[in-house]
Enzyme design. Structure first.
Site, PDB file in Angstrom:
ATOM      1  N   CYS A 184       0.810  -1.214   0.000  1.00  0.00           N
ATOM      2  CA  CYS A 184       0.000   0.000   0.000  1.00  0.00           C
ATOM      3  C   CYS A 184       0.847   1.269   0.000  1.00  0.00           C
ATOM      4  CB  CYS A 184      -0.940   0.021   1.206  1.00  0.00           C
ATOM      5  SG  CYS A 184      -0.094  -0.059   2.794  1.00  0.00           S
ATOM      6  N   GLY A 235     -13.705  -5.777   3.104  1.00  0.00           N
ATOM      7  CA  GLY A 235     -12.584  -6.552   2.595  1.00  0.00           C
ATOM      8  C   GLY A 235     -12.300  -7.718   3.528  1.00  0.00           C
TER       9      GLY A 235
END
Length: 422
Positions: A51, A186
């Site tokens: 990320c 998620g």
């Protein structure tokens, strides 16, 4: 001989918006691995895509050609123009590359210093490269060693004490979680960490929304607090009932938009590209914490722990480099001892022909004596060449050894190839 090269960008060199555009995963990551592997003079490649960083670790024979080719491929696969991407790329080579990779594994280069997720991400990157058959022996040993260095840093220091992950640091900004309701969007590794962190903080209930319901249900069953899974199509209703929302999907577009929020809420967006539309910040009573907000988190480990980890990295880099040097010298030393053994065997055979009346005991004693003499004569130069190899221009000593003893250049190369097979 090839060397390690790192070409990449991270939260330190590029804005989050650019990192979002440059991120690669799934089929795109596989394609990037294969394309870099096909570049001339590249022997192996591993790609770390998280990320807050995308880095290419490559085993290359030529520095400039490697940098140029990898930069172009990163641009092609990320759809970011090379001119724009190049402004944010950094390059590390040979010893500096090893130091960078070890520092990454220890969490020194993370957005939240000391966070532990990077070890799992490095391990995943290695597995993906292995599955795509793009990792060679040198890179495999390097990444494996980086994982060991990362574990050592966490075992011997408090580097991860203050902020174990982006999740914990982000959630700390939501205030007390005791008895509140959370929605996790998620069901990947980051979501699993979010569920565990929320449970430890005393959250009252967790709802998990995921594109694949079964994965969401599996994560809900592992929670240590009341938890249930829902279909992603029910996300809007779940948003209305949640006090805290943590979103970390692999979606390429927005998952949460302003029209889905009705009332005060705290949102933690840990996805890349981001899941939550930044426009939600304008809504009354809504707080959004995104990756860019965690760049300068105050939840950092003590300076003493950071310095201790840096010392560990320096020690490990030095040890790794010495190991590489020893590995380059070893084939020549093996070739020298092999040639000496051939000479001894030939002379003992000739002696046996001249003195056929020697009994076995005498013959064995002579053989051992000759071998001991040769071993003692070779001991000093072989030990010394290993020591000198670590000095500037050390490779010339290995070449001199080959020249002085008239070693066949192909013999050390054969030893290297045999080691690769093993």
């Amino acid at each position: 001989m090839s060397s390690i090269l790192v070409v990449g960008l991270s939260h330190r060199s590029a804005p989050v918006t650019l990192l979002e555009r440059a991120a690669v995963s799934g089929d795109r990551l596989d394609k990037l691995l294969h394309d870099v592997q096909q570049v001339t003079n590249v022997d192996g490649v591993v790609v770390v895509s998280t990320c807050n960083r995308i880095e290419v670790y490559a085993d290359v024979e030529k520095f400039h050609a490697g940098v140029s080719s990898i930069s172009e491929l990163l641009s092609r696969h990320s759809d970011v123009p090379l001119e724009e991407l190049s402004k944010h790329l950094y390059v590390h080579y040979e010893e500096r590359a090893v130091q960078h990779i070890f520092s990454v594994a220890c969490g020194l280069d993370s957005m939240v210093v000391g966070e532990g997720q990077i070890l799992g991400q490095l391990r995943t990157a290695l597995k993906v490269a292995q599955a795509n058959d793009t990792v060679d022996r040198a890179l495999n040993e390097l990444v494996q060693q980086a994982l060991r260095v990362g574990k050592r840093a966490r075992n011997e220091t408090g580097i991860d004490r203050a902020g174990a992950s982006l999740v914990s640091v982000g959630l700390s900004r939501a205030g007390s979680l005791e008895g509140r309701r959370a929605l996790v969007v998620g069901a990947g590794s980051m979501s699993g960490l979010a569920v565990a962190t929320l449970a430890r903080a005393g959250i009252g209930e967790i709802v998990i929304a995921n594109r694949t319901y079964e994965r969401g249900a599996h994560l809900a069953r592992s929670a240590e607090v009341p938890a249930r899974a829902i279909e992603l199509s029910d996300l809007r209703q779940a948003m209305a009932e949640a006090d805290i929302v943590v979103s970390c999907t692999g979606a390429t577009g927005l998952v949460i938009t302003p029209d889905m929020i009705d009332g005060p809420a705290f949102l933690l967006d840990l996805a890349l590209p981001h899941d939550v539309d930044p426009a939600v910040r304008a809504l009354p009573g809504v707080t959004l914490v995104a990756l860019s907000d965690l760049r300068d988190a105050d939840d950092a480990p003590a300076a003493g722990d950071i310095e201790a980890v840096r010392r560990i990295v320096c020690e490990e880099v030095q040890a790794f480099q010495l190991g590489l040097i020893a590995a380059t010298v070893a084939p020549t030393v093996v070739a020298l001892r092999s040639k000496a053994a051939e000479v001894v065997d030939a002379e003992l055979g000739r002696l046996g022909g001249r003195l056929p009346g020697l009994d076995d005991k005498a013959r064995e004693e002579i053989a051992q004596t000759v071998r001991r003499v040769v071993d003692k004569l070779l001991h000093a130069p072989t030990v010394r060449v290993k020591e000198l190899a670590a000095s500037p221009g050390g490779d010339t000593y290995t070449e001199a050894l080959r020249e002085l003893f008239d070693l066949d250049p192909k013999t050390p190369e054969a030893v290297i190839r045999a080691e690769d097979v093993l």
